[in-house]
Scaffold this active site. Structure first.
Site, mmCIF file in Angstrom:
data_model
loop_
_atom_site.group_PDB
_atom_site.id
_atom_site.type_symbol
_atom_site.label_atom_id
_atom_site.label_comp_id
_atom_site.label_asym_id
_atom_site.label_seq_id
_atom_site.Cartn_x
_atom_site.Cartn_y
_atom_site.Cartn_z
ATOM 1 N N TYR A 38 -14.032 27.154 7.547
ATOM 2 C CA TYR A 38 -14.194 27.197 9.000
ATOM 3 C C TYR A 38 -13.668 25.892 9.592
ATOM 4 O O TYR A 38 -14.365 25.187 10.310
ATOM 5 C CB TYR A 38 -15.673 27.421 9.354
ATOM 6 N N HIS A 124 -1.083 30.572 4.372
ATOM 7 C CA HIS A 124 -0.130 29.536 3.986
ATOM 8 C C HIS A 124 0.270 29.829 2.549
ATOM 9 O O HIS A 124 -0.578 30.163 1.716
ATOM 10 C CB HIS A 124 -0.791 28.166 4.095
ATOM 11 N N SER A 270 19.703 19.209 37.626
ATOM 12 C CA SER A 270 20.810 18.608 38.360
ATOM 13 C C SER A 270 22.036 18.472 37.464
ATOM 14 O O SER A 270 21.933 18.487 36.231
ATOM 15 C CB SER A 270 20.392 17.225 38.866
#
Length: 348
Positions: A38, A124, A270
Site C-alpha cells: 500500500y 512493473h 509568438s
C-alpha cells in the site's frame, strides 16, 4: 480491439468501449483480488477496483504507516485488510505491488500461496525480467500478468475521481489457465485505465527504467537545474529564473501540449518563441541522444538493475536517500519553487 494509427504505425489497442466495465466485472466475478503493498500503486489501484465493484482486499505489514493509511482509506482490519500471509491465502489474484526491493524481500512468503490456477499480477516488469537477480520465479501452473499504468498511483486515483483514466500497458508472461489475457484486460479496465496497449515484461521494464531516468524525472530535473543555474549566474532573480524554468512549463505549457500536441504549441506562440524553439530543438536532441543511448544500454544490459538491487538492499539506503532529497529540497531552485507555489493566486 481497435487498430489505431500512431504516427504512421498501426497498433492494436483495447478501449473501454470494446471491453466495458460490465464485461470486466463479469470476467472477474469469481475472483478475490488481493493488493499486496500500500505504497505507490497500491492505494490508487485498490481503491479504483473497489469503487468499480470488484472483490478486493489489501495485504500489508501490520502496524506501519501504510497500514494506518489503508485504515484511513476505509479498509477494515479482518474484513478487507489483512497481513500479507492471510491476504495471499484468501486471494485468487495476487497483485504484487510492493516496491522492487520489497518484492525480493517478500517473495518466499508470497510464493507459497501461489497454488495452481491462481494469478500473479505485476505493475512493473522488473522482478520477472531480472529474475536471475531477484529470485522471482513463479510456479508453472499460475497465470503471470502485468498491468502497468503510465503514471503514478496518485494520478491514477485523481483522474479516476474526475471520470478520466491513465493509459496502461498489459502483458502476459505465463498463461496457465487460458484466461490470462482476459484477466489482464479486465484488471486494466478495473484499475481505471484510459486504453490498454500490449507489451511484454522485458519491454515494459526497459521503457520504464529509461523513462524514469530520462525525460520523466532524471533528465527533466537535470535540465531544470542547468537552466535555472545559468539564469541565476547571469543576474536573474530566483523568482524570474524559477518561473521561466519550471512554473511556466508545468502550469501553462505542458497542459496545453497534453491537450493539443507540440505542433499546436509552436503554432500558438509568438514568432520569436516559435523560431527560437524550432531552431534549438535539434541541438538539444542531438546533444542528449548519446546520453539516452547510453542510458538504454545500461538498462538493457542489466547493469542498472544491478545498481538498483545493490543500493536498495543496503540497510542505510533510506537514510542516504533522505540526505539526497534534503539537498534537492534545500537548494535555491526548489526553495524558490516552494515560495512560488504558495504565491499561486486563487482568483475565485
Amino acid at each position: 480491439m481497435a487498430t489505431i494509427n500512431f504516427g504512421g504505425v498501426n497498433e492494436t489497442v483495447i478501449t473501454r468501449d470494446e471491453f466495458p466495465l460490465e464485461k470486466a466485472q463479469d470476467t472477474l466475478k469469481h475472483e478475490v483480488i488481493a493488493v499486496i503493498g500500500y505504497g505507490v500503486q497500491g492505494p490508487g489501484q485498490s481503491l479504483n477496483l473497489r469503487d468499480n465493484g470488484f472483490n478486493v482486499i489489501v495485504g500489508q505489514r501490520k502496524g506501519g504507516k501504510s497500514w494506518e493509511k489503508a485504515i484511513a482509506d476505509g479498509w477494515i482490519e479482518g474484513e478487507t485488510l489483512f497481513d500479507i500471509d492471510e491476504a495471499c491465502d484468501n486471494a485468487t489474484i495476487i497483485q504484487y505491488l510492493l516496491s522492487d526491493a520489497g518484492q525480493i524481500e517478500a517473495w518466499n512468503t508470497v510464493k507459497k500461496y501461489l497454488t495452481a490456477g491462481k494469478t500473479l499480477y505485476f505493475s512493473h516488469g522488473f522482478g520477472i525480467t531480472f529474475n536471475e537477480k531477484t529470485g522471482i520465479v513463479p510456479p508453472a501452473d499460475v497465470d503471470v500478468i502485468l498491468v502497468a499504468p503510465k503514471g503514478s498511483g496518485t494520478s491514477l486515483r485523481r483522474l479516476f475521481l474526475k471520470g478520466e483514466g491513465i493509459n496502461s500497458s498489459i502483458a502476459v508472461f505465463q498463461d496457465a489457465t487460458g484466461r490470462a489475457k482476459d484477466k489482464a484486460i479486465a484488471l486494466g479496465i478495473g484499475v481505471g485505465s484510459g486504453y490498454l496497449f500490449e507489451t511484454d515484461f522485458q519491454k515494459e521494464v526497459y521503457s520504464d527504467l529509461t523513462g524514469e531516468r530520462g525525460i520523466l524525472m532524471g533528465a527533466l530535473a537535470g535540465l531544470f537545474e542547468a537552466q535555472y543555474n545559468v539564469l541565476r549566474k547571469n543576474g536573474h532573480s530566483p523568482s524570474e529564473a524559477f518561473n521561466e524554468t519550471v512554473e511556466e512549463l508545468t502550469q501553462s505549457l505542458m497542459p496545453l501540449v497534453a491537450e493539443n500536441g507540440m505542433d499546436w504549441m509552436f503554432a500558438n506562440t509568438s514568432v520569436t518563441a516559435q523560431r527560437g524553439a524550432l531552431d534549438w530543438k535539434g541541438k538539444f536532441r542531438d546533444a542528449t541522444t548519446p546520453v539516452f543511448e547510453n542510458l538504454y544500454d545500461e538498462v538493457s544490459s542489466g547493469r542498472e538493475a544491478n545498481r538498483v538491487i545493490s543500493e536498495g538492499s543496503k540497510t542505510d539506503y533510506r537514510q542516504k536517500l533522505e540526505v539526497e532529497l534534503t539537498e534537492i529540497r534545500e537548494s535555491e531552485l526548489w526553495q524558490a519553487g516552494a515560495a512560488v507555489r504558495k504565491l499561486r493566486p486563487k482568483l475565485n
